[in-house]
Design a protein around this motif. Structure first.
Motif, mmCIF file in Angstrom:
data_model
loop_
_atom_site.group_PDB
_atom_site.id
_atom_site.type_symbol
_atom_site.label_atom_id
_atom_site.label_comp_id
_atom_site.label_asym_id
_atom_site.label_seq_id
_atom_site.Cartn_x
_atom_site.Cartn_y
_atom_site.Cartn_z
ATOM 1 N N VAL A 151 4.791 -4.383 6.894
ATOM 2 C CA VAL A 151 4.934 -3.134 6.151
ATOM 3 C C VAL A 151 5.816 -2.137 6.893
ATOM 4 C CG1 VAL A 151 3.691 -1.134 5.217
ATOM 5 C CG2 VAL A 151 2.731 -3.424 4.968
ATOM 6 N N SER A 152 5.428 -1.768 8.115
ATOM 7 C CA SER A 152 6.120 -0.665 8.787
ATOM 8 C C SER A 152 7.444 -1.086 9.405
ATOM 9 C CB SER A 152 5.222 -0.043 9.860
ATOM 10 O OG SER A 152 5.000 -0.939 10.922
ATOM 11 N N LEU A 153 7.604 -2.364 9.742
ATOM 12 C CA LEU A 153 8.859 -2.829 10.328
ATOM 13 C C LEU A 153 9.700 -3.646 9.361
ATOM 14 C CD1 LEU A 153 7.608 -3.947 13.871
ATOM 15 C CD2 LEU A 153 8.573 -1.744 13.186
ATOM 16 N N GLY A 154 9.050 -4.404 8.495
ATOM 17 C CA GLY A 154 9.796 -5.264 7.580
ATOM 18 C C GLY A 154 10.259 -4.577 6.312
ATOM 19 N N ALA A 155 9.330 -3.919 5.627
ATOM 20 C CA ALA A 155 9.651 -3.315 4.333
ATOM 21 C C ALA A 155 10.023 -1.841 4.414
ATOM 22 C CB ALA A 155 8.458 -3.495 3.385
ATOM 23 N N LEU A 170 8.361 -8.186 -1.037
ATOM 24 C CA LEU A 170 7.720 -7.737 0.199
ATOM 25 C C LEU A 170 6.384 -7.055 -0.100
ATOM 26 C CD1 LEU A 170 10.852 -6.285 2.041
ATOM 27 C CD2 LEU A 170 9.662 -8.421 2.583
ATOM 28 N N CYS A 171 6.331 -6.288 -1.190
ATOM 29 C CA CYS A 171 5.090 -5.587 -1.553
ATOM 30 C C CYS A 171 3.997 -6.550 -2.009
ATOM 31 C CB CYS A 171 5.371 -4.571 -2.662
ATOM 32 S SG CYS A 171 6.300 -3.110 -2.125
ATOM 33 N N LEU A 223 0.788 -1.235 0.000
ATOM 34 C CA LEU A 223 0.000 0.000 0.000
ATOM 35 C C LEU A 223 0.822 1.288 0.000
ATOM 36 C CD1 LEU A 223 -3.024 -0.848 2.312
ATOM 37 C CD2 LEU A 223 -3.124 -0.036 -0.044
ATOM 38 N N PRO A 224 1.783 1.483 0.915
ATOM 39 C CA PRO A 224 2.439 2.797 0.985
ATOM 40 C C PRO A 224 3.714 2.908 0.164
ATOM 41 C CG PRO A 224 3.027 1.540 2.910
ATOM 42 C CD PRO A 224 2.174 0.634 2.049
ATOM 43 N N PHE A 225 3.964 1.955 -0.737
ATOM 44 C CA PHE A 225 5.230 1.950 -1.464
ATOM 45 C C PHE A 225 5.040 2.325 -2.930
ATOM 46 C CE2 PHE A 225 5.692 -1.287 1.943
ATOM 47 C CZ PHE A 225 6.610 -0.578 2.707
ATOM 48 N N PRO A 226 6.081 2.877 -3.572
ATOM 49 C CA PRO A 226 5.964 3.307 -4.969
ATOM 50 C C PRO A 226 5.674 2.144 -5.920
ATOM 51 C CG PRO A 226 7.920 4.259 -3.926
ATOM 52 C CD PRO A 226 7.390 3.221 -2.988
ATOM 53 N N GLU A 227 4.989 2.441 -6.979
ATOM 54 C CA GLU A 227 4.626 1.420 -7.958
ATOM 55 C C GLU A 227 5.857 0.823 -8.621
ATOM 56 O OE1 GLU A 227 1.763 2.962 -10.691
ATOM 57 O OE2 GLU A 227 0.376 3.610 -9.120
ATOM 58 N N GLU A 228 6.933 1.581 -8.742
ATOM 59 C CA GLU A 228 8.139 1.070 -9.415
ATOM 60 C C GLU A 228 8.756 -0.102 -8.665
ATOM 61 O OE1 GLU A 228 11.707 3.603 -9.166
ATOM 62 O OE2 GLU A 228 10.449 4.989 -7.993
ATOM 63 N N TYR A 229 8.428 -0.262 -7.380
ATOM 64 C CA TYR A 229 8.930 -1.394 -6.620
ATOM 65 C C TYR A 229 7.843 -2.430 -6.355
ATOM 66 C CZ TYR A 229 12.718 1.911 -5.769
ATOM 67 O OH TYR A 229 13.741 2.818 -5.927
#
Length: 392
Positions: free
Chosen positions: A92-96, A115-116, A54-60
């Motif tokens: 999400v908040s701790l792993g990625a 991870l995403c 959810l909170p990560f850029p689409e490129e990844y």
């Protein structure tokens, strides 16, 4: 004018996750919980929904959202079950997130896509047997071996979420390193650095699952490192920056935990309203009694205020404004609201509230850790007072 109404896309996401929690998680999670099994199929479906990205850029491989979006999802999941919610929050908040915020481009492209997608879970190894609230009291060490260009890690971590599942791929470990390790000089001064340790690395041992009071369908383990060697390129960010890194990670994570706690508090309201309409005593629904009505009204008030608190903290974070105090307030208030609501919901359910087949029994078992994890209530009060300029 302050407006907390959700944008249409946020409302659609919340509705989708609420339906998923109700239709997919609720019918199955009780059995996973009582058998203390990790719900792999539920996690895989969450991955297919894109929740881990959810909170990560689409490129990844992410969804291009933000931390507020993650909070909405965590709240809806926790209205039904906290084990599933904490699995997502920690992944999400701790792993990625540490890799996203502090990693090199190569580290991001190596780890973030899996991870995403939820194909892989990451964990964050911070807490140690003698270093919980005093996170700076790290004893795990990492020395640099120049001959092999590797970090050699020794130490123990405890209470690490998502660290021992079949799909765990890495743990980011904080460790003491000589502060001038990069210069090749020797020095008695040591600082904390963060290092990525892939699962299966020789010398990295994952202990059996803890026997826990709550969060029984989530994975929590102790980790040990004995001359565990990883490439020097696995250093996350600059050497000696680990302390600053995990302070930022914890500040952000408190918003996520506040959203999760709000969900648990609201779930207690949901179950209490339902039960008080169905349960009859002395010829009428118990919800017709003013004593029950007042309990439920107070519970709804606490859930509502907790939501406003984490919304406010998240909005400041997303806007790039200072949010440390607001995150601490949200985490403190929402976690205590969750405990209060779980206690009252159990009381409303009477004897049935003590039976594990009822969701409120899970809520009661799950709520207490919210006042402990990611900074105890006492730590939150310390942070708030410091932000107000109180003498240290």
């Amino acid at each position: 004018m302050l407006d907390h109404r959700l944008e249409p896309e946020h409302e659609e996401l919340r509705r989708t996750v609420r339906e998923f929690a109700r239709d997919v998680i609720a019918p199955k999670i009780g059995e996973f919980y009582e058998q203390e099994e990790f719900p792999y199929e539920i996690v895989r479906e969450m991955g297919r929904m894109g929740l881990f990205g959810l909170p990560f850029p689409e490129e990844y491989g992410g969804m291009g959202g933000d931390y507020f979006t993650l909070g909405l999802v965590l709240e809806e999941l926790a209205r039904v079950d906290s084990s599933v919610a904490i699995t997502l929050e920690a992944a999400v908040s701790l792993g990625a997130m540490p890799i996203h915020l502090f990693g090199t481009e190569e580290q991001k492209r190596t780890w973030l896509p899996k991870l995403c997608s939820g194909e892989m879970l990451g964990a964050f190894g911070l807490t140690e047997p003698e270093g919980g609230s005093d996170a700076g009291a790290t004893r795990t060490t990492a020395r640099y071996d120049r001959e092999t260009d590797e970090w050699v890690i020794n130490g123990t971590k405890c209470f690490i979420t998502n660290s021992g599942t079949d799909i765990t791929g890495l743990v980011t470990v904080t460790a003491l390193t000589p502060s001038d390790e990069d210069s090749g000089k020797t020095s008695p001064t040591r600082s904390i650095s963060s290092i990525i340790v892939p699962t299966g690395t020789p010398g990295f041992t994952v202990s059996k699952k803890y026997s826990k009071v709550g969060w029984n369908a989530s994975d929590t383990r102790e980790l040990s490192f004995t001359d565990c060697r990883v490439p020097a390129a696995n250093l996350l960010g600059a050497p000696g920056r680990g302390y600053a890194q995990f302070l930022r990670i914890l500040d952000e994570g408190r918003i996520a935990i506040a959203a999760l706690a709000t969900g648990l508090a609201q779930g207690c309201v949901d179950e209490s309203v339902r039960y008080s309409a169905e349960r009859h005593a002395f010829g009428r629904p118990i919800g017709a009694n003013q004593a029950i009505q007042f309990k439920v009204a107070d519970m709804e008030m606490r859930a509502h205020l907790a939501r406003l608190a984490w919304y406010h903290a998240a909005s400041k974070m997303v806007a790039g404004e200072p949010f440390k105090k607001e995150a601490a307030i949200a985490k403190l208030y929402s976690s205590e609201a969750a405990v209060d609501n779980a206690r009252e919901a159990t009381q409303i359910h009477g004897g049935y509230g003590f039976m594990n087949e009822f969701p409120v029994a899970r809520f009661w078992r799950d709520c207490k850790i919210l006042e402990i994890g990611e900074g105890t209530s006492e730590v939150q009060r310390m942070l708030i007072s410091r932000e107000l300029g109180m003498p240290s």
